[in-house]
Motif scaffolding. Structure first.
Motif, PDB file in Angstrom:
ATOM      1  N   PRO A 123       0.879  -1.245  -0.051  1.00  0.00           N
ATOM      2  CA  PRO A 123      -0.140  -0.085  -0.408  1.00  0.00           C
ATOM      3  C   PRO A 123       1.063   1.301   0.470  1.00  0.00           C
ATOM      4  O   PRO A 123       0.383   2.119  -0.818  1.00  0.00           O
ATOM      5  CB  PRO A 123      -0.761  -0.176   1.247  1.00  0.00           C
ATOM      6  N   GLU A 124       1.720   1.056   1.043  1.00  0.00           N
ATOM      7  CA  GLU A 124       2.758   2.386   0.982  1.00  0.00           C
ATOM      8  C   GLU A 124       3.557   2.889  -0.562  1.00  0.00           C
ATOM      9  O   GLU A 124       3.460   3.836  -0.895  1.00  0.00           O
ATOM     10  CB  GLU A 124       3.859   2.425   2.187  1.00  0.00           C
ATOM     11  N   ILE A 125       3.524   1.814  -1.601  1.00  0.00           N
ATOM     12  CA  ILE A 125       4.601   1.782  -2.601  1.00  0.00           C
ATOM     13  C   ILE A 125       2.996   2.558  -3.666  1.00  0.00           C
ATOM     14  O   ILE A 125       3.583   3.338  -4.173  1.00  0.00           O
ATOM     15  CB  ILE A 125       5.456   0.897  -3.233  1.00  0.00           C
ATOM     16  N   LYS A 126       1.603   1.883  -3.293  1.00  0.00           N
ATOM     17  CA  LYS A 126       0.630   2.038  -4.520  1.00  0.00           C
ATOM     18  C   LYS A 126       0.404   3.829  -4.110  1.00  0.00           C
ATOM     19  O   LYS A 126       0.570   4.664  -4.923  1.00  0.00           O
ATOM     20  CB  LYS A 126      -0.295   1.666  -3.815  1.00  0.00           C
ATOM     21  N   GLU A 127       0.579   4.506  -3.274  1.00  0.00           N
ATOM     22  CA  GLU A 127       0.606   5.588  -2.487  1.00  0.00           C
ATOM     23  C   GLU A 127       1.499   6.323  -3.064  1.00  0.00           C
ATOM     24  O   GLU A 127       1.164   7.883  -3.587  1.00  0.00           O
ATOM     25  CB  GLU A 127       0.432   5.653  -1.017  1.00  0.00           C
ATOM     26  N   TYR A 128       3.004   6.574  -2.909  1.00  0.00           N
ATOM     27  CA  TYR A 128       3.856   6.733  -3.717  1.00  0.00           C
ATOM     28  C   TYR A 128       3.346   7.007  -5.037  1.00  0.00           C
ATOM     29  O   TYR A 128       3.702   7.662  -6.010  1.00  0.00           O
ATOM     30  CB  TYR A 128       5.027   6.136  -3.638  1.00  0.00           C
ATOM     31  N   LEU A 129       3.185   5.760  -5.934  1.00  0.00           N
ATOM     32  CA  LEU A 129       2.789   5.658  -7.597  1.00  0.00           C
ATOM     33  C   LEU A 129       1.716   6.861  -8.278  1.00  0.00           C
ATOM     34  O   LEU A 129       1.956   6.913  -9.613  1.00  0.00           O
ATOM     35  CB  LEU A 129       2.717   4.273  -8.080  1.00  0.00           C
ATOM     36  N   PHE A 130       0.641   7.108  -7.460  1.00  0.00           N
ATOM     37  CA  PHE A 130      -0.048   7.749  -7.223  1.00  0.00           C
ATOM     38  C   PHE A 130      -0.516   9.014  -6.986  1.00  0.00           C
ATOM     39  O   PHE A 130      -1.310   9.967  -7.267  1.00  0.00           O
ATOM     40  CB  PHE A 130      -2.038   6.866  -6.743  1.00  0.00           C
TER      41      PHE A 130
END
Length: 143
Positions: A123-130
Motif C-alpha cells: 500500500p505505501e508504494i501504491k500511494e507513492y505511485l498515485f
C-alpha cells in the motif's frame, strides 16, 4: 543500479527526503530505473514499474526527472524512445496539465482512467505511485 545517484538526482529535482526515496527504492517490486549520465553525472532518470491496465502489461513511468541544467537537451525524450525501442508499452500520470502535451508529442497520448492502473505493490508504494500530480482533470496517459 546506482542508488546514490538515484537518490541525489531525485531529491534535488523533487525535494523528497533521502528516507522517502530510500523507502521507495528498497520496497518497490518489479521495477527498474533508467538513467542518463553526462560526464559521469546523473542528469536524467525514470523508474519503470510493472503494472496492468485492463489485463494488458505496461511499464509505469514514475519519478521521471532531469536536473535543471540538463533540461531542453532531449534527455527525457531519449529515455522514452529507449522504452519504445525495447518494445515497452508505457503509461504514466502527468504531474501537471502542461505535461499532457509534452508526453503526447513523445507518443504517450491515449487517455485512460487513473483507477484503471493496477499495481502489485504494498500500500505505501501504491500511494507513492498515485501521488504528486496536480491536474485539472485527473487522467493517466498510455502509449
Amino acid at each position: 543500479m546506482d542508488k546514490e545517484a538515484i537518490i541525489k538526482l531525485w531529491s534535488e529535482v523533487f525535494g523528497d527526503s533521502v528516507e522517502e526515496i530510500t523507502f521507495f527504492i528498497d520496497n518497490v517490486k518489479n521495477a527498474k530505473c533508467l538513467m542518463l549520465f553526462d560526464k559521469g553525472k546523473a542528469a536524467s532518470m525514470m523508474y519503470l514499474v510493472d503494472c496492468k491496465i485492463t489485463d494488458k502489461s505496461y511499464s509505469y513511468i514514475y519519478a521521471a526527472c532531469t536536473l535543471p541544467e540538463y533540461r531542453d537537451r532531449g534527455f527525457m525524450t531519449e529515455l522514452i524512445d529507449f522504452c519504445f525501442q525495447q518494445g515497452l508499452d508505457v503509461c504514466l500520470i502527468p504531474a501537471s496539465d502542461s505535461l499532457i502535451d509534452y508526453y503526447a508529442k513523445r507518443g504517450i497520448s491515449h487517455k485512460t482512467a487513473i483507477d484503471s492502473i493496477i499495481f502489485e505493490q504494498i500500500p505505501e508504494i501504491k500511494e507513492y505511485l498515485f501521488e504528486g500530480y496536480n491536474l485539472t482533470v485527473p487522467t493517466a496517459l498510455r502509449s
